[in-house]
Design a protein around this motif. Structure first.
Motif, short mmCIF file in Angstrom:
data_model
loop_
_atom_site.label_atom_id
_atom_site.label_comp_id
_atom_site.label_asym_id
_atom_site.label_seq_id
_atom_site.Cartn_x
_atom_site.Cartn_y
_atom_site.Cartn_z
N THR A 181 -1.99 -2.81 4.50
CA THR A 181 -3.34 -3.32 4.66
C THR A 181 -3.88 -2.83 5.99
OG1 THR A 181 -2.59 -5.31 5.80
CG2 THR A 181 -2.75 -5.43 3.38
N GLY A 182 -5.18 -2.99 6.18
CA GLY A 182 -5.77 -2.63 7.46
C GLY A 182 -5.12 -3.38 8.60
N GLU A 183 -4.84 -4.65 8.34
CA GLU A 183 -4.21 -5.47 9.38
C GLU A 183 -2.83 -4.94 9.75
OE1 GLU A 183 -2.76 -10.07 10.15
OE2 GLU A 183 -3.33 -9.45 8.14
N SER A 184 -2.02 -4.60 8.77
CA SER A 184 -0.67 -4.13 9.07
C SER A 184 -0.68 -2.78 9.75
CB SER A 184 0.18 -4.08 7.79
OG SER A 184 -0.27 -3.07 6.91
N ARG A 185 -1.74 -2.01 9.56
CA ARG A 185 -1.82 -0.69 10.19
C ARG A 185 -2.32 -0.79 11.63
NH1 ARG A 185 -4.54 3.29 5.92
NH2 ARG A 185 -2.71 4.61 6.00
N ILE A 186 -3.20 -1.74 11.92
CA ILE A 186 -3.78 -1.79 13.27
C ILE A 186 -2.95 -2.64 14.23
CG2 ILE A 186 -5.36 -3.74 13.02
CD1 ILE A 186 -7.45 -1.83 14.47
N LEU A 187 -2.14 -3.54 13.71
CA LEU A 187 -1.35 -4.40 14.59
C LEU A 187 -0.51 -3.64 15.61
CD1 LEU A 187 -0.21 -7.40 12.36
CD2 LEU A 187 -1.74 -7.44 14.33
N PRO A 188 0.18 -2.57 15.25
CA PRO A 188 0.95 -1.85 16.27
C PRO A 188 0.09 -1.29 17.40
CG PRO A 188 1.62 -1.17 14.07
CD PRO A 188 0.40 -2.02 13.92
N PHE A 189 -1.18 -1.01 17.12
CA PHE A 189 -2.08 -0.47 18.14
C PHE A 189 -2.64 -1.56 19.05
CE2 PHE A 189 -2.16 2.90 15.01
CZ PHE A 189 -2.17 4.03 15.79
N THR A 190 -2.65 -2.81 18.57
CA THR A 190 -3.34 -3.86 19.31
C THR A 190 -2.45 -4.98 19.81
OG1 THR A 190 -3.84 -5.04 17.25
CG2 THR A 190 -5.48 -3.45 18.02
N ARG A 191 -1.29 -5.15 19.26
CA ARG A 191 -0.44 -6.28 19.62
C ARG A 191 -0.10 -6.23 21.11
NH1 ARG A 191 3.65 -7.85 15.41
NH2 ARG A 191 1.83 -8.96 14.72
N GLY A 192 -0.44 -7.30 21.81
CA GLY A 192 -0.11 -7.43 23.22
C GLY A 192 -0.99 -6.63 24.16
N LYS A 193 -2.06 -6.05 23.64
CA LYS A 193 -2.95 -5.27 24.51
C LYS A 193 -4.36 -5.30 23.94
CE LYS A 193 -1.06 -1.30 22.17
NZ LYS A 193 -0.01 -0.36 22.26
N GLY A 194 -5.31 -4.90 24.75
CA GLY A 194 -6.69 -4.85 24.31
C GLY A 194 -6.95 -3.60 23.47
N ILE A 195 -8.13 -3.55 22.92
CA ILE A 195 -8.52 -2.39 22.12
C ILE A 195 -9.53 -1.59 22.93
CG2 ILE A 195 -9.62 -1.62 19.99
CD1 ILE A 195 -8.81 -4.27 18.73
N SER A 196 -9.21 -0.35 23.21
CA SER A 196 -10.14 0.51 23.93
C SER A 196 -10.88 1.40 22.93
CB SER A 196 -9.38 1.39 24.92
OG SER A 196 -8.59 2.34 24.23
N LYS A 197 -11.98 1.96 23.40
CA LYS A 197 -12.74 2.88 22.55
C LYS A 197 -11.87 4.07 22.14
CE LYS A 197 -17.05 5.48 22.54
NZ LYS A 197 -18.28 5.79 23.28
N GLU A 198 -11.11 4.58 23.10
CA GLU A 198 -10.24 5.72 22.83
C GLU A 198 -9.13 5.35 21.85
OE1 GLU A 198 -10.93 4.60 25.98
OE2 GLU A 198 -12.50 6.08 26.35
N GLY A 199 -8.55 4.17 22.03
CA GLY A 199 -7.49 3.72 21.13
C GLY A 199 -7.98 3.54 19.70
N LEU A 200 -9.17 2.98 19.58
CA LEU A 200 -9.75 2.79 18.25
C LEU A 200 -10.06 4.13 17.61
CD1 LEU A 200 -10.54 0.68 16.20
CD2 LEU A 200 -12.79 0.57 17.25
N ARG A 201 -10.57 5.07 18.40
CA ARG A 201 -10.85 6.41 17.89
C ARG A 201 -9.55 7.07 17.40
NH1 ARG A 201 -12.30 9.22 22.33
NH2 ARG A 201 -10.17 9.92 22.45
N ASP A 202 -8.49 6.96 18.19
CA ASP A 202 -7.21 7.53 17.79
C ASP A 202 -6.69 6.90 16.50
OD1 ASP A 202 -7.32 9.12 20.04
OD2 ASP A 202 -5.89 7.91 21.19
N PHE A 203 -6.85 5.59 16.38
CA PHE A 203 -6.42 4.88 15.17
C PHE A 203 -7.19 5.40 13.95
CE2 PHE A 203 -7.21 1.42 12.15
CZ PHE A 203 -5.91 1.21 11.71
N ILE A 204 -8.50 5.49 14.07
CA ILE A 204 -9.33 5.92 12.94
C ILE A 204 -9.02 7.37 12.55
CG2 ILE A 204 -11.71 6.43 12.21
CD1 ILE A 204 -12.53 3.95 13.92
N THR A 205 -8.90 8.24 13.53
CA THR A 205 -8.64 9.65 13.20
C THR A 205 -7.26 9.84 12.58
OG1 THR A 205 -7.93 10.13 15.46
CG2 THR A 205 -10.23 10.58 14.93
#
Length: 64
Positions: free
Chosen positions: A9-33
């Motif tokens: 799911t979207g949740e299971s895919r984004i959790l490793p990128f966000t758990r314990g840290k904030g979401i940056s514009k660059e991080g979100l871009r990397d996740f989407i790409t």
């Protein structure tokens, strides 16, 4: 959340990128790409900002 043979799911895919840290514009871009979705869908997601995306907020507000 994905369990065993269930699809991710979207949740299971984004959790490793966000758990314990904030979401940056660059991080979100990397996740989407890195998603395995068509390029046009990535382009739409990358173009979204809080200023140009309100989802269905207007529709929900009319129902109040």
């Amino acid at each position: 959340m994905s369990h065993g043979s269930e699809p991710e799911t979207g949740e299971s895919r984004i959790l490793p990128f966000t758990r314990g840290k904030g979401i940056s514009k660059e991080g979100l871009r990397d996740f989407i790409t890195g998603l395995t979705i068509p390029q046009h869908a990535k382009d739409l997601l990358l173009a979204m900002t809080p200023a140009n995306y309100i989802g269905i907020a207007a529709e929900l507000a009319r129902k109040i």
